[in-house]
Write a protein that holds these residues in place. Structure first.
Motif, PDB file in Angstrom:
ATOM      1  N   GLY A  10      -8.264 -55.303 -43.177  1.00 26.16           N
ATOM      2  CA  GLY A  10      -7.140 -54.381 -43.827  1.00 26.16           C
ATOM      3  C   GLY A  10      -6.573 -54.681 -45.210  1.00 26.16           C
ATOM      4  O   GLY A  10      -5.900 -53.932 -45.881  1.00 26.16           O
ATOM      5  N   TRP A  11      -7.160 -55.846 -45.902  1.00 24.82           N
ATOM      6  CA  TRP A  11      -6.864 -56.004 -47.081  1.00 24.82           C
ATOM      7  C   TRP A  11      -7.756 -55.216 -48.098  1.00 24.82           C
ATOM      8  O   TRP A  11      -7.352 -55.087 -49.206  1.00 24.82           O
ATOM      9  N   VAL A  12      -8.788 -54.392 -47.853  1.00 19.50           N
ATOM     10  CA  VAL A  12      -9.510 -53.752 -48.532  1.00 19.50           C
ATOM     11  C   VAL A  12      -8.588 -52.516 -48.872  1.00 19.50           C
ATOM     12  O   VAL A  12      -8.511 -51.841 -49.836  1.00 19.50           O
ATOM     13  N   ILE A  13      -7.655 -52.089 -47.736  1.00 16.94           N
ATOM     14  CA  ILE A  13      -7.023 -50.883 -48.064  1.00 16.94           C
ATOM     15  C   ILE A  13      -5.942 -51.172 -49.029  1.00 16.94           C
ATOM     16  O   ILE A  13      -5.710 -50.386 -50.272  1.00 16.94           O
ATOM     17  N   TRP A  14      -5.130 -52.224 -49.109  1.00 21.36           N
ATOM     18  CA  TRP A  14      -4.362 -52.706 -50.137  1.00 21.36           C
ATOM     19  C   TRP A  14      -5.151 -52.935 -51.465  1.00 21.36           C
ATOM     20  O   TRP A  14      -4.220 -52.438 -52.437  1.00 21.36           O
ATOM     21  N   LEU A  15      -6.334 -53.370 -51.483  1.00 19.35           N
ATOM     22  CA  LEU A  15      -6.926 -53.651 -52.656  1.00 19.35           C
ATOM     23  C   LEU A  15      -7.285 -51.947 -53.190  1.00 19.35           C
ATOM     24  O   LEU A  15      -7.166 -52.166 -54.552  1.00 19.35           O
ATOM     25  N   THR A  16      -7.622 -51.018 -52.406  1.00 25.02           N
ATOM     26  CA  THR A  16      -7.641 -49.807 -53.277  1.00 25.02           C
ATOM     27  C   THR A  16      -6.374 -49.267 -53.783  1.00 25.02           C
ATOM     28  O   THR A  16      -6.461 -48.466 -54.689  1.00 25.02           O
ATOM     29  N   PHE A  17      -5.253 -49.523 -53.008  1.00 18.11           N
ATOM     30  CA  PHE A  17      -4.024 -48.980 -53.550  1.00 18.11           C
ATOM     31  C   PHE A  17      -3.594 -49.929 -54.807  1.00 18.11           C
ATOM     32  O   PHE A  17      -3.069 -49.384 -55.850  1.00 18.11           O
ATOM     33  N   ALA A  18      -3.960 -51.199 -55.004  1.00 19.78           N
ATOM     34  CA  ALA A  18      -3.844 -51.828 -56.180  1.00 19.78           C
ATOM     35  C   ALA A  18      -4.703 -51.213 -57.254  1.00 19.78           C
ATOM     36  O   ALA A  18      -4.236 -50.934 -58.167  1.00 19.78           O
ATOM     37  N   ILE A  19      -6.096 -51.047 -56.842  1.00 16.52           N
ATOM     38  CA  ILE A  19      -6.809 -50.087 -57.794  1.00 16.52           C
ATOM     39  C   ILE A  19      -6.269 -48.825 -58.385  1.00 16.52           C
ATOM     40  O   ILE A  19      -6.291 -48.534 -59.584  1.00 16.52           O
ATOM     41  N   LEU A 153     -14.848 -43.711 -49.854  1.00 17.22           N
ATOM     42  CA  LEU A 153     -13.850 -44.563 -49.336  1.00 17.22           C
ATOM     43  C   LEU A 153     -14.348 -44.613 -47.848  1.00 17.22           C
ATOM     44  O   LEU A 153     -14.325 -45.520 -46.928  1.00 17.22           O
ATOM     45  N   ARG A 154     -14.823 -43.341 -47.158  1.00 20.59           N
ATOM     46  CA  ARG A 154     -15.465 -43.257 -45.732  1.00 20.59           C
ATOM     47  C   ARG A 154     -16.621 -44.316 -45.811  1.00 20.59           C
ATOM     48  O   ARG A 154     -16.996 -45.012 -44.716  1.00 20.59           O
ATOM     49  N   ASP A 155     -17.619 -44.049 -46.590  1.00 23.26           N
ATOM     50  CA  ASP A 155     -18.514 -45.334 -46.579  1.00 23.26           C
ATOM     51  C   ASP A 155     -18.046 -46.763 -46.617  1.00 23.26           C
ATOM     52  O   ASP A 155     -18.429 -47.634 -46.019  1.00 23.26           O
ATOM     53  N   LEU A 156     -17.218 -46.907 -47.641  1.00 22.74           N
ATOM     54  CA  LEU A 156     -16.591 -48.080 -47.657  1.00 22.74           C
ATOM     55  C   LEU A 156     -16.074 -48.531 -46.132  1.00 22.74           C
ATOM     56  O   LEU A 156     -16.212 -49.851 -45.806  1.00 22.74           O
ATOM     57  N   ARG A 157     -15.335 -47.782 -45.576  1.00 27.90           N
ATOM     58  CA  ARG A 157     -14.638 -47.812 -44.239  1.00 27.90           C
ATOM     59  C   ARG A 157     -15.704 -48.218 -43.237  1.00 27.90           C
ATOM     60  O   ARG A 157     -15.618 -49.120 -42.288  1.00 27.90           O
ATOM     61  N   ARG A 158     -16.815 -47.518 -43.159  1.00 31.73           N
ATOM     62  CA  ARG A 158     -17.960 -47.927 -42.279  1.00 31.73           C
ATOM     63  C   ARG A 158     -18.674 -49.157 -42.614  1.00 31.73           C
ATOM     64  O   ARG A 158     -19.025 -49.874 -41.587  1.00 31.73           O
ATOM     65  N   LEU A 160     -17.485 -51.967 -43.817  1.00 29.23           N
ATOM     66  CA  LEU A 160     -16.508 -53.010 -43.692  1.00 29.23           C
ATOM     67  C   LEU A 160     -15.739 -52.956 -42.414  1.00 29.23           C
ATOM     68  O   LEU A 160     -14.876 -53.722 -41.825  1.00 29.23           O
ATOM     69  N   HIS A 161     -16.122 -51.696 -41.511  1.00 29.36           N
ATOM     70  CA  HIS A 161     -15.675 -51.823 -40.140  1.00 29.36           C
ATOM     71  C   HIS A 161     -13.878 -51.752 -40.148  1.00 29.36           C
ATOM     72  O   HIS A 161     -13.348 -52.478 -39.440  1.00 29.36           O
ATOM     73  N   ILE A 162     -13.386 -50.967 -40.980  1.00 29.31           N
ATOM     74  CA  ILE A 162     -11.989 -50.831 -41.084  1.00 29.31           C
ATOM     75  C   ILE A 162     -11.582 -49.803 -40.252  1.00 29.31           C
ATOM     76  O   ILE A 162     -11.875 -48.674 -40.133  1.00 29.31           O
ATOM     77  N   ASN A 163     -10.933 -50.268 -39.110  1.00 28.53           N
ATOM     78  CA  ASN A 163     -10.163 -49.416 -37.956  1.00 28.53           C
ATOM     79  C   ASN A 163      -8.646 -49.594 -37.767  1.00 28.53           C
ATOM     80  O   ASN A 163      -8.097 -50.503 -38.139  1.00 28.53           O
TER      81      ASN A 163
END
Length: 163
Positions: A10-19, A153-158, A160-163
């Motif tokens: 879930g930290w990846v989501i917040w990293l994208t927000f920071a970017i 982001l869809r590729d990143l989500r796949r 890193l298995h972000i659900n």
């Protein structure tokens, strides 16, 4: 093991927000400022569609407050606009997921256009900016970027298995 990696990504989501926050305040030539994409709105819209159980209106409000602090605008102005965008994306979520990418871009254009018009209205009310419709260009640029952001982001989500 797989469940632990899903839970911790879930930290990846917040990293994208920071970017997104960094991109929204990165320096640009003055004449290009009206063409600046709505980075944070794009990211919040994607993650709201992808994982609505993790990213919603509270997240949008908090990020909007962070944007207000970064821009030095009236506290709550960007929070209101970003929350409105998230509300509209959430209310259209089931339809948006079924649309082809070009239709998603058109819906994003309308949602971001409405948000920019409200932003323009709020700026005119507070006296921060002269009212000009050139502000809507950022909604157009954001809608054109939507397919690229969405695919990346869809590729990143796949991966890193972000659900």
């Amino acid at each position: 093991m797989m469940a632990a990696s899903r839970r911790n990504n879930g930290w990846v989501i917040w990293l994208t927000f920071a970017i997104g926050l960094l991109l929204s305040v990165s320096p640009m030539p003055q004449f290009m400022e009206v063409f600046r994409p709505m980075w944070l709105a794009l990211l919040v819209s994607f993650w709201t569609l992808a994982v609505p159980n993790k990213v919603g209106m509270t997240t949008a409000f908090v990020l909007g407050l962070a944007e207000d602090v970064l821009y030095g605008t009236l506290l709550g102005q960007n929070a209101l606009v970003l929350t409105l965008i998230t509300f509209l994306v959430l209310s259209l979520q089931q339809r948006l997921r079924m649309f082809p990418m070009w239709q998603q871009s058109l819906v994003i254009l309308v949602i971001f256009g409405i948000a920019q018009l409200i932003q323009l209205w709020l700026s005119a009310l507070t006296g921060n900016r002269l009212p000009t419709l050139a502000l809507v260009w950022s909604a157009v640029i954001s809608a054109l970027l939507w397919p690229w952001i969405s695919f990346a982001l869809r590729d990143l989500r796949r991966r890193l298995h972000i659900n």
